[in-house]
Design a protein around this motif. Structure first.
Motif, PDB file in Angstrom:
ATOM      1  N   ASP A 157       8.727 -13.224 -18.244  1.00  0.00           N
ATOM      2  CA  ASP A 157       8.722 -13.660 -19.639  1.00  0.00           C
ATOM      3  C   ASP A 157      10.129 -14.060 -20.095  1.00  0.00           C
ATOM      4  OD1 ASP A 157       5.991 -13.274 -19.946  1.00  0.00           O
ATOM      5  OD2 ASP A 157       6.234 -11.191 -20.583  1.00  0.00           O
ATOM      6  N   ASP A 158      11.125 -13.264 -19.681  1.00  0.00           N
ATOM      7  CA  ASP A 158      12.509 -13.599 -20.019  1.00  0.00           C
ATOM      8  C   ASP A 158      12.889 -14.974 -19.472  1.00  0.00           C
ATOM      9  OD1 ASP A 158      12.988 -11.279 -21.387  1.00  0.00           O
ATOM     10  OD2 ASP A 158      14.458 -10.461 -19.982  1.00  0.00           O
ATOM     11  N   TYR A 159      12.442 -15.264 -18.243  1.00  0.00           N
ATOM     12  CA  TYR A 159      12.792 -16.540 -17.633  1.00  0.00           C
ATOM     13  C   TYR A 159      12.219 -17.702 -18.450  1.00  0.00           C
ATOM     14  CZ  TYR A 159      13.779 -20.301 -14.496  1.00  0.00           C
ATOM     15  OH  TYR A 159      14.271 -21.491 -14.000  1.00  0.00           O
ATOM     16  N   ALA A 160      10.951 -17.581 -18.876  1.00  0.00           N
ATOM     17  CA  ALA A 160      10.339 -18.640 -19.677  1.00  0.00           C
ATOM     18  C   ALA A 160      11.105 -18.848 -20.976  1.00  0.00           C
ATOM     19  CB  ALA A 160       8.874 -18.302 -19.958  1.00  0.00           C
ATOM     20  N   ASP A 161      11.476 -17.747 -21.634  1.00  0.00           N
ATOM     21  CA  ASP A 161      12.230 -17.854 -22.888  1.00  0.00           C
ATOM     22  C   ASP A 161      13.604 -18.482 -22.651  1.00  0.00           C
ATOM     23  OD1 ASP A 161      10.144 -16.745 -24.295  1.00  0.00           O
ATOM     24  OD2 ASP A 161      11.039 -14.754 -24.466  1.00  0.00           O
ATOM     25  N   MET A 162      14.256 -18.066 -21.576  1.00  0.00           N
ATOM     26  CA  MET A 162      15.549 -18.633 -21.231  1.00  0.00           C
ATOM     27  C   MET A 162      15.431 -20.136 -20.962  1.00  0.00           C
ATOM     28  SD  MET A 162      17.962 -17.829 -17.924  1.00  0.00           S
ATOM     29  CE  MET A 162      16.904 -18.833 -16.857  1.00  0.00           C
ATOM     30  N   ALA A 163      14.344 -20.525 -20.272  1.00  0.00           N
ATOM     31  CA  ALA A 163      14.139 -21.935 -19.934  1.00  0.00           C
ATOM     32  C   ALA A 163      13.954 -22.794 -21.175  1.00  0.00           C
ATOM     33  CB  ALA A 163      12.942 -22.075 -18.998  1.00  0.00           C
ATOM     34  N   VAL A 164      13.340 -22.239 -22.220  1.00  0.00           N
ATOM     35  CA  VAL A 164      13.196 -22.973 -23.480  1.00  0.00           C
ATOM     36  C   VAL A 164      14.570 -23.269 -24.060  1.00  0.00           C
ATOM     37  CG1 VAL A 164      12.417 -22.816 -25.864  1.00  0.00           C
ATOM     38  CG2 VAL A 164      10.893 -22.084 -24.024  1.00  0.00           C
ATOM     39  N   LEU A 165      15.417 -22.266 -24.128  1.00  0.00           N
ATOM     40  CA  LEU A 165      16.757 -22.449 -24.688  1.00  0.00           C
ATOM     41  C   LEU A 165      17.597 -23.390 -23.835  1.00  0.00           C
ATOM     42  CD1 LEU A 165      17.678 -18.786 -25.723  1.00  0.00           C
ATOM     43  CD2 LEU A 165      17.041 -20.661 -27.255  1.00  0.00           C
ATOM     44  N   ARG A 166      17.553 -23.202 -22.538  1.00  0.00           N
ATOM     45  CA  ARG A 166      18.382 -23.976 -21.608  1.00  0.00           C
ATOM     46  C   ARG A 166      17.936 -25.420 -21.524  1.00  0.00           C
ATOM     47  NH1 ARG A 166      16.797 -22.316 -15.964  1.00  0.00           N
ATOM     48  NH2 ARG A 166      15.124 -23.755 -16.526  1.00  0.00           N
ATOM     49  N   GLY A 167      16.618 -25.633 -21.566  1.00  0.00           N
ATOM     50  CA  GLY A 167      16.081 -26.971 -21.405  1.00  0.00           C
ATOM     51  C   GLY A 167      16.049 -27.387 -19.943  1.00  0.00           C
ATOM     52  N   ASP A 168      15.483 -28.576 -19.686  1.00  0.00           N
ATOM     53  CA  ASP A 168      15.369 -29.097 -18.325  1.00  0.00           C
ATOM     54  C   ASP A 168      15.250 -30.614 -18.402  1.00  0.00           C
ATOM     55  OD1 ASP A 168      14.808 -29.810 -15.740  1.00  0.00           O
ATOM     56  OD2 ASP A 168      13.204 -28.346 -15.446  1.00  0.00           O
ATOM     57  N   PRO A 169      16.372 -31.327 -18.213  1.00  0.00           N
ATOM     58  CA  PRO A 169      16.327 -32.791 -18.299  1.00  0.00           C
ATOM     59  C   PRO A 169      15.301 -33.427 -17.365  1.00  0.00           C
ATOM     60  CG  PRO A 169      18.595 -32.010 -18.239  1.00  0.00           C
ATOM     61  CD  PRO A 169      17.723 -30.821 -17.946  1.00  0.00           C
ATOM     62  N   SER A 170      15.025 -32.809 -16.227  1.00  0.00           N
ATOM     63  CA  SER A 170      14.067 -33.392 -15.279  1.00  0.00           C
ATOM     64  C   SER A 170      12.657 -33.412 -15.839  1.00  0.00           C
ATOM     65  CB  SER A 170      14.095 -32.631 -13.948  1.00  0.00           C
ATOM     66  OG  SER A 170      13.563 -31.329 -14.093  1.00  0.00           O
ATOM     67  N   ASP A 171      12.389 -32.580 -16.851  1.00  0.00           N
ATOM     68  CA  ASP A 171      11.085 -32.577 -17.509  1.00  0.00           C
ATOM     69  C   ASP A 171      11.147 -33.131 -18.932  1.00  0.00           C
ATOM     70  OD1 ASP A 171       9.498 -31.637 -15.455  1.00  0.00           O
ATOM     71  OD2 ASP A 171       9.669 -29.532 -16.028  1.00  0.00           O
ATOM     72  N   GLY A 172      12.290 -33.671 -19.317  1.00  0.00           N
ATOM     73  CA  GLY A 172      12.416 -34.205 -20.663  1.00  0.00           C
ATOM     74  C   GLY A 172      12.543 -33.135 -21.724  1.00  0.00           C
ATOM     75  N   LEU A 173      13.065 -31.969 -21.363  1.00  0.00           N
ATOM     76  CA  LEU A 173      13.257 -30.867 -22.311  1.00  0.00           C
ATOM     77  C   LEU A 173      14.737 -30.780 -22.656  1.00  0.00           C
ATOM     78  CD1 LEU A 173      11.038 -28.196 -20.513  1.00  0.00           C
ATOM     79  CD2 LEU A 173      10.419 -29.540 -22.515  1.00  0.00           C
ATOM     80  N   PRO A 174      15.129 -31.136 -23.875  1.00  0.00           N
ATOM     81  CA  PRO A 174      16.555 -31.196 -24.193  1.00  0.00           C
ATOM     82  C   PRO A 174      17.232 -29.838 -24.294  1.00  0.00           C
ATOM     83  CG  PRO A 174      15.236 -31.639 -26.146  1.00  0.00           C
ATOM     84  CD  PRO A 174      14.282 -31.595 -24.986  1.00  0.00           C
ATOM     85  N   VAL A 218      18.591 -26.356 -26.285  1.00  0.00           N
ATOM     86  CA  VAL A 218      19.405 -26.194 -27.486  1.00  0.00           C
ATOM     87  C   VAL A 218      20.832 -26.600 -27.140  1.00  0.00           C
ATOM     88  CG1 VAL A 218      20.278 -24.576 -29.211  1.00  0.00           C
ATOM     89  CG2 VAL A 218      17.951 -24.319 -28.333  1.00  0.00           C
ATOM     90  N   SER A 219      21.347 -27.584 -27.838  1.00  0.00           N
ATOM     91  CA  SER A 219      22.688 -28.096 -27.560  1.00  0.00           C
ATOM     92  C   SER A 219      23.717 -26.970 -27.611  1.00  0.00           C
ATOM     93  CB  SER A 219      23.046 -29.165 -28.592  1.00  0.00           C
ATOM     94  OG  SER A 219      24.364 -29.617 -28.413  1.00  0.00           O
ATOM     95  N   GLY A 220      24.546 -26.919 -26.573  1.00  0.00           N
ATOM     96  CA  GLY A 220      25.625 -25.947 -26.546  1.00  0.00           C
ATOM     97  C   GLY A 220      25.229 -24.580 -26.019  1.00  0.00           C
ATOM     98  N   ILE A 221      23.952 -24.400 -25.654  1.00  0.00           N
ATOM     99  CA  ILE A 221      23.517 -23.122 -25.088  1.00  0.00           C
ATOM    100  C   ILE A 221      23.062 -23.358 -23.653  1.00  0.00           C
ATOM    101  CG2 ILE A 221      21.832 -21.242 -25.217  1.00  0.00           C
ATOM    102  CD1 ILE A 221      21.890 -21.431 -28.196  1.00  0.00           C
ATOM    103  N   GLY A 222      23.883 -22.932 -22.712  1.00  0.00           N
ATOM    104  CA  GLY A 222      23.572 -23.097 -21.304  1.00  0.00           C
ATOM    105  C   GLY A 222      22.788 -21.915 -20.760  1.00  0.00           C
ATOM    106  N   GLU A 223      22.626 -21.912 -19.467  1.00  0.00           N
ATOM    107  CA  GLU A 223      21.771 -20.914 -18.831  1.00  0.00           C
ATOM    108  C   GLU A 223      22.273 -19.486 -19.043  1.00  0.00           C
ATOM    109  OE1 GLU A 223      19.513 -21.826 -15.111  1.00  0.00           O
ATOM    110  OE2 GLU A 223      21.072 -20.555 -14.254  1.00  0.00           O
ATOM    111  N   LYS A 224      23.564 -19.259 -18.845  1.00  0.00           N
ATOM    112  CA  LYS A 224      24.094 -17.899 -18.954  1.00  0.00           C
ATOM    113  C   LYS A 224      24.007 -17.384 -20.394  1.00  0.00           C
ATOM    114  CE  LYS A 224      27.198 -18.023 -14.960  1.00  0.00           C
ATOM    115  NZ  LYS A 224      28.611 -17.899 -14.481  1.00  0.00           N
ATOM    116  N   THR A 225      24.362 -18.235 -21.341  1.00  0.00           N
ATOM    117  CA  THR A 225      24.261 -17.820 -22.746  1.00  0.00           C
ATOM    118  C   THR A 225      22.815 -17.582 -23.130  1.00  0.00           C
ATOM    119  OG1 THR A 225      26.254 -19.067 -23.303  1.00  0.00           O
ATOM    120  CG2 THR A 225      24.795 -18.459 -25.116  1.00  0.00           C
ATOM    121  N   ALA A 226      21.930 -18.435 -22.650  1.00  0.00           N
ATOM    122  CA  ALA A 226      20.507 -18.277 -22.959  1.00  0.00           C
ATOM    123  C   ALA A 226      19.987 -16.940 -22.429  1.00  0.00           C
ATOM    124  CB  ALA A 226      19.709 -19.427 -22.353  1.00  0.00           C
TER     125      ALA A 226
END
Length: 305
Positions: free
Chosen positions: A184-201, A203-211
């Motif tokens: 569940d944490d991974y899914a939530d982190m993925a929302v914040l981090r986004g994924d350009p390969s899937d067209g998910l922008p 949250v600007s300025g929040i990378g994987e570690k911060t997420a």
């Protein structure tokens, strides 16, 4: 074992040269690579049951409605409902499906859903034994669990020879997540981090570690957003501002990122391995017609162990 089939045939297509052809000149690099990968998975990991999971809809409408940018960059110019697929790969997919059918390998799909959702639903309802998900898609890390039956992800993003085995403990260690809710944490982190390969922008300025830090600090995406809205301590003004700026995205993205655990999956046949209904004659005919050589031999050996 739940196999992300499209992931395997795309990976095979790019890993092997298209100089591997059938007698009529049709490229069969993806077919041969797919057969070899499937044979190796069966031989090395010895699943008792196996399902090849398929995309019924590679870009489901409910995800597009929530976030129009979802996979938009992969849409074929000539057909807005079709995925951009290399010309040399398209004719190979029906051959792969024929091979699976002749080999007696169970396939599964759900109308209007992606293979990720098929895998998620089958994993969610499994109550007999442990599950291994074979994929090169990190989105499926969200499925890992310890109970009621273990679900692990065999991640082949760097190729099958470098496969990584992730359960809750390994996932938590790699991404600094909570072991008791790593999926569940991974899914939530993925929302914040986004994924350009899937067209998910993201949250600007929040990378994987911060997420990951924010999700583990507050316990969930919902709790994080509630804290940001209420002005709770523990959030810097900068992060609070970034979350506020991305409010529309954050309202839509969870339904896009999270796999559907109750998709109406249809499995076409029983899934035990080894198979009792392998059509050897048909596989040999496919082998001759498409010049599949030792790849079919290896698949047969694996299935008949």
């Amino acid at each position: 074992m739940l196999v992300d089939s499209a992931g395997l045939w795309f990976r095979s297509f790019y890993a092997l040269p298209d100089s591997l052809t059938a007698p009529d000149g049709t490229p069969v690099n993806s077919v041969r690579g797919f057969c070899d990968m499937l044979a190796k998975l069966i031989t090395d990991r010895r699943p008792a049951r196996l399902v090849a999971c398929l995309d019924n809809d590679w870009r489901p409408q409910f995800r597009v409605d929530a976030l129009p940018s979802y996979k938009a960059h992969r849409v074929a110019e000539e057909d807005p409902d079709a995925e951009e697929v290399p010309d040399a790969l398209s004719p190979q997919v029906p051959v792969i499906l024929e091979v699976l059918d002749a080999a007696g390998v169970a396939t599964a799909e759900a109308e209007g859903f992606e293979a990720d959702d098929v895998i998620g639903a089958l994993a969610a309802r499994e109550d007999r034994g442990p599950v291994e998900v074979v994929t090169g898609d990190r989105d499926l890390f969200q499925l890992v669990r310890a109970e009621p039956t273990p679900v692990r992800v065999i991640y082949i993003g760097a190729g099958l020879a470098k496969a990584q085995d992730f359960g809750p403990t390994e996932l938590a260690e790699k991404y600094a997540l909570s072991p008791d809710r790593a999926g569940d944490d991974y899914a939530d982190m993925a929302v914040l981090r986004g994924d350009p390969s899937d067209g998910l922008p993201g949250v600007s300025g929040i990378g994987e570690k911060t997420a990951a830090k924010l999700i583990t600090q507050f316990g969930s995406l919902e709790a994080l957003l509630a804290a940001a809205e209420s002005g709770a301590t523990g959030l810097t003004p900068r992060v609070r501002g970034k979350l506020a700026e991305a409010a529309d995205y954050l309202a839509a993205a969870p339904s896009v990122v999270r796999v559907v655990r109750d998709a109406p999956v249809v499995v076409d046949r029983p899934d035990p391995v080894p198979k009792s209904d392998v059509d050897v004659d048909r596989l040999r005919e496919l082998q001759r017609t498409w010049g599949l050589g030792a790849s079919i031999d290896r698949l047969l050996t694996a299935l008949e162990r």
